[in-house]
Design a protein around this motif. Structure first.
Motif, PDB file in Angstrom:
ATOM      1  N   VAL A   6      21.710  64.534  40.534  1.00  0.00           N
ATOM      2  CA  VAL A   6      22.102  65.848  40.028  1.00  0.00           C
ATOM      3  C   VAL A   6      21.965  65.881  38.504  1.00  0.00           C
ATOM      4  N   ILE A   7      21.284  66.900  38.012  1.00  0.00           N
ATOM      5  CA  ILE A   7      21.139  67.100  36.570  1.00  0.00           C
ATOM      6  C   ILE A   7      21.904  68.368  36.191  1.00  0.00           C
ATOM      7  N   ALA A   8      22.890  68.230  35.312  1.00  0.00           N
ATOM      8  CA  ALA A   8      23.679  69.377  34.860  1.00  0.00           C
ATOM      9  C   ALA A   8      22.991  70.008  33.652  1.00  0.00           C
ATOM     10  N   ILE A   9      22.737  71.303  33.720  1.00  0.00           N
ATOM     11  CA  ILE A   9      22.062  72.013  32.635  1.00  0.00           C
ATOM     12  C   ILE A   9      23.029  73.005  32.001  1.00  0.00           C
ATOM     13  N   VAL A  10      23.296  72.823  30.720  1.00  0.00           N
ATOM     14  CA  VAL A  10      24.150  73.755  29.972  1.00  0.00           C
ATOM     15  C   VAL A  10      23.246  74.415  28.938  1.00  0.00           C
ATOM     16  N   LEU A  33      22.965  74.773  37.118  1.00  0.00           N
ATOM     17  CA  LEU A  33      23.137  75.525  35.877  1.00  0.00           C
ATOM     18  C   LEU A  33      24.613  75.829  35.651  1.00  0.00           C
ATOM     19  N   CYS A  34      25.086  75.584  34.444  1.00  0.00           N
ATOM     20  CA  CYS A  34      26.497  75.816  34.113  1.00  0.00           C
ATOM     21  C   CYS A  34      26.814  77.311  34.195  1.00  0.00           C
ATOM     22  N   PRO A  35      27.830  77.692  34.967  1.00  0.00           N
ATOM     23  CA  PRO A  35      28.155  79.115  35.120  1.00  0.00           C
ATOM     24  C   PRO A  35      29.069  79.667  34.032  1.00  0.00           C
ATOM     25  N   ASP A  36      29.776  78.771  33.323  1.00  0.00           N
ATOM     26  CA  ASP A  36      30.756  79.243  32.335  1.00  0.00           C
ATOM     27  C   ASP A  36      30.812  78.239  31.178  1.00  0.00           C
ATOM     28  N   ALA A  52      23.320  64.976  31.966  1.00  0.00           N
ATOM     29  CA  ALA A  52      23.636  66.328  31.507  1.00  0.00           C
ATOM     30  C   ALA A  52      22.709  66.691  30.355  1.00  0.00           C
ATOM     31  N   VAL A  53      22.154  67.898  30.420  1.00  0.00           N
ATOM     32  CA  VAL A  53      21.314  68.436  29.348  1.00  0.00           C
ATOM     33  C   VAL A  53      22.112  69.569  28.711  1.00  0.00           C
ATOM     34  N   VAL A  54      22.503  69.392  27.451  1.00  0.00           N
ATOM     35  CA  VAL A  54      23.431  70.333  26.808  1.00  0.00           C
ATOM     36  C   VAL A  54      22.800  70.961  25.570  1.00  0.00           C
ATOM     37  N   ASP A  55      22.800  72.292  25.519  1.00  0.00           N
ATOM     38  CA  ASP A  55      22.313  73.016  24.349  1.00  0.00           C
ATOM     39  C   ASP A  55      23.366  72.939  23.242  1.00  0.00           C
ATOM     40  N   LEU A  56      22.903  72.829  22.009  1.00  0.00           N
ATOM     41  CA  LEU A  56      23.836  72.704  20.883  1.00  0.00           C
ATOM     42  C   LEU A  56      24.593  74.002  20.619  1.00  0.00           C
ATOM     43  N   LYS A  57      23.871  75.114  20.616  1.00  0.00           N
ATOM     44  CA  LYS A  57      24.494  76.399  20.275  1.00  0.00           C
ATOM     45  C   LYS A  57      24.704  77.216  21.541  1.00  0.00           C
ATOM     46  N   LEU A  58      25.966  77.395  21.886  1.00  0.00           N
ATOM     47  CA  LEU A  58      26.338  78.106  23.101  1.00  0.00           C
ATOM     48  C   LEU A  58      27.277  79.268  22.769  1.00  0.00           C
TER      49      LEU A  58
END
Length: 225
Positions: A6-10, A33-36, A52-58
């Motif tokens: 499982v790969i978590a995408i934020v 895909l992260c829902p919240d 987990a793949v996390v975007d810096l600016k959310l």
């Protein structure tokens, strides 16, 4: 794919996130895909993701804070995504616990390669490389065999033959199966070559005091231990 990692995408860019999820699925992963974004860290930890793949600016959240919160509770590998080329952002992300840092715009295939490399690096140590059968211990990592306190090094072919047989105790493996293991094909291989290798293995085992009936020949069928 029930057993797919499982790969978590934020990722706040939904179009980009969905495309990445699609490509990850094609690569054999289960992408979520992260829902919240306000509870992204809780979501990642609860998901028990492989990466987990996390975007810096959310929106409504900060990628650095997400990484910090996740790392306080989990060792899941994290890749930081950002459109910023700031060295400060990169250093801060790594200091907070990110394992890799990828700048946007990125090529999807390159990002997937980063994920795959990160999963290889973070994989748990392999199980024991030793196999035991009737007092004979085969050390696959050291390419050696031991019995009764004595040990001997094995040639490449001896190691492959004995490893195949000991991984399948009690099973008679045909000469063709063993030749495929050794040479990845039984075509154009002199059948006598296998006999020579098996006889060498028998001699090695005999030198350690291993009983002759440890490696048995089933006429017209093959070999077994």
């Amino acid at each position: 794919m029930e057993d797919a990692p499982v790969i978590a995408i934020v990722e706040d860019d939904r179009t980009l996130g969905r495309e990445l999820a699609r490509l990850l699925s094609l690569a054999g992963f289960s992408a979520k895909l992260c829902p919240d974004f306000s509870c992204a860290a809780d979501w990642i930890v609860g998901l028990d993701a492989a990466c987990a793949v996390v975007d810096l600016k959310l929106p409504g959240a900060d990628g650095h804070a997400v990484i910090r919160d996740v790392r306080a509770r989990s060792l899941v590998p994290i890749i930081m995504l950002t459109s910023s080329d700031s060295e400060f952002d990169e250093v801060m992300a790594m200091n907070l616990g990110a394992d890799d840092y990828v700048c946007k715009p990125y090529r999807p295939a390159a990002l997937i390669a980063h994920i795959q490399a990160l999963l290889r690096r973070s994989a748990p140590p392999a199980a024991s490389t030793c196999i035991e059968r009737k007092g004979v211990v085969l050390d696959l990592a050291a390419a050696s065999v031991s019995f009764g306190g004595k040990s001997a090094d094995l040639t490449h072919n001896e190691l492959k033959i004995l490893g195949l047989l000991m991984r399948n105790p009690g099973v008679v493996l045909s000469r063709s199966e063993i030749m495929c293991e050794l040479w990845e094909s039984d075509v154009f291989i002199d059948d006598n070559t296998l006999t020579v290798n098996v006889n060498r293995l028998r001699k090695t085992l005999r030198s350690l005091g291993v009983p002759d009936d440890f490696l048995v020949t089933r006429r017209g069928q093959g070999y077994a231990v």
